[in-house]
Design a protein around this motif. Structure first.
Motif, short mmCIF file in Angstrom:
data_model
loop_
_atom_site.label_atom_id
_atom_site.label_comp_id
_atom_site.label_asym_id
_atom_site.label_seq_id
_atom_site.Cartn_x
_atom_site.Cartn_y
_atom_site.Cartn_z
N GLY A 235 30.78 46.25 -26.88
CA GLY A 235 31.92 47.35 -27.16
C GLY A 235 33.08 45.29 -26.77
O GLY A 235 34.15 45.80 -25.74
N HIS A 236 32.72 44.57 -27.25
CA HIS A 236 33.62 43.62 -26.88
C HIS A 236 34.02 43.19 -28.72
O HIS A 236 33.36 42.27 -29.21
N PRO A 237 35.56 42.75 -28.71
CA PRO A 237 35.94 42.66 -29.61
C PRO A 237 35.88 41.12 -30.49
O PRO A 237 35.68 41.13 -31.60
N ILE A 240 32.38 41.82 -32.19
CA ILE A 240 32.66 42.21 -33.38
C ILE A 240 32.70 42.06 -34.23
O ILE A 240 32.05 41.55 -35.98
N THR A 259 35.28 49.89 -28.11
CA THR A 259 35.61 48.69 -27.00
C THR A 259 36.29 49.68 -25.79
O THR A 259 36.64 50.66 -26.33
N VAL A 263 42.57 48.19 -26.34
CA VAL A 263 42.06 46.45 -26.76
C VAL A 263 41.63 47.55 -28.11
O VAL A 263 40.85 47.39 -28.83
N THR A 265 40.31 45.05 -31.48
CA THR A 265 40.43 43.56 -32.24
C THR A 265 40.70 43.64 -33.95
O THR A 265 40.27 44.33 -34.62
#
Length: 338
Positions: A235-237, A240, A259, A263, A265
């Protein structure tokens, strides 16, 4: 009894507590056999909200006390118990949106799987608790996480139609990514690529069903526009955004992990619009999914018990969470009970 209490986002303590007493004829008391550490239980922003509670929802144990009104569990049964259970009567349940049912969201086990005994409320017993005597403890502990993968694949639009020549990509090869690969193979997806920065986990992905395993750098130059679907684990921008580039026009990006709260994205929605890329989140699972996972395990179509890399007794719960958080060659970490 003893239970593992979270006292900070990084610290756990084993404390004494009363054994939960049944509060009605529809409840059961389970003596815990094992509880898995979920990858979601390792997110600091999530753990911050759980201070003062007992974590653990990948739990299996033996029924030691069964209410008089319970018909689906008997004393001595090895039991799967879902920490959430729906009412099955509300508009959300009727349209299949189980995880948005108010009962599902408010239901919980008492106190949590990281405890020697767990009380299962009546609604959980009725709608998502069942005997799993055909399985070993280390198979049964995977029912809930495997069900999350089952649900995720059910949410990919048109997967049944695309299977004859589909190319699927699984991003992130922690334990959930590896389960996603196993489920994809059970769905007979003919071509699977794993994307993972760690070399050991890439090798493990090949043993779990991937035909190719690439580093993110290799994937960036080789996978653009090739995948019918991409299951995005981390779950990291930035992960993704890179994974969206793998999706071919008309394909699907399935968001498997949230995420952190707050935060954002940044996405090029114009690009996604003209490529007609579908963004599909998948959160948790419901009774239909847990029973499908159970069948996969009984029939041997998925064998996730090979992913258990570490086992710790409850008194070493801190070491168990530290090991799971460190990653690397730690996949499924179990807390086990005598």
């Amino acid at each position: 009894m003893r239970q593992g209490l979270i006292v900070s986002p990084t610290r756990f303590e084993v404390v004494s507590a009363p054994v939960p007493a049944l509060q009605g004829d529809g409840e059961i008391l389970v003596r815990t056999a094992a509880c898995g550490i979920c990858s979601g239980d390792l997110m600091p922003w999530y753990l911050q909200k759980k201070i003062g509670t007992v974590l653990g929802h990948e739990v299996v144990g033996r029924a030691v006390e069964v209410g008089r009104a319970v018909e689906n569990v008997r004393p001595g049964d090895l039991v799967f118990l879902h920490h959430h259970a729906p009412c099955l009567n509300c508009p959300d349940c009727e349209r299949g949106a189980i995880v948005h049912c108010a009962t599902w969201r408010n239901s919980k086990i008492d106190p949590g799987g990281m405890a020697e005994y767990v009380r299962v409320p009546a609604v959980n017993v009725r709608h998502d608790t069942f005997a799993v005597n055909e399985l070993t403890v280390e198979q049964a502990v995977f029912i809930e996480p495997l069900a999350c993968s089952v649900k995720a694949f059910r949410r990919i639009p048109g997967l049944d139609r695309m299977v004859p020549d589909a190319h699927g990509v699984v991003v992130g090869c922690g334990v959930m990514g590896l389960l996603n690969l196993m489920v994809a193979r059970a769905w007979e997806v003919p071509f699977l690529t794993a994307v993972e920065p760690d070399p050991w986990r890439r090798e493990t992905a090949l043993r779990c069903g991937a035909h190719h395993a690439l580093s993110p750098e290799e994937a960036g130059s080789n996978l653009r526009g090739t995948a019918d679907f991409v299951v995005v684990g981390p779950g990291h921008p930035e992960v993704i955004k890179q994974a969206l580039a793998y999706v071919r026009p008309g394909g699907t990006a399935l968001l498997f992990t949230p995420t952190p709260t707050g935060v954002a994205t940044s996405l090029d929605l114009g690009d996604l619009y003209f490529r007609e890329v579908s963004l599909v989140p998948s959160y948790s699972c419901g009774p239909q999914d847990t029973r499908a996972a159970f069948v996969y395990l009984v029939e041997g179509e998925v064998r996730p018990e090979v992913l258990v890399t570490h086992r710790f007794p409850l008194e070493k719960i801190q070491q168990a969470f530290d090991t799971a958080l460190a990653g690397r060659e730690a996949l499924k970490v179990l807390v086990t009970f005598r």
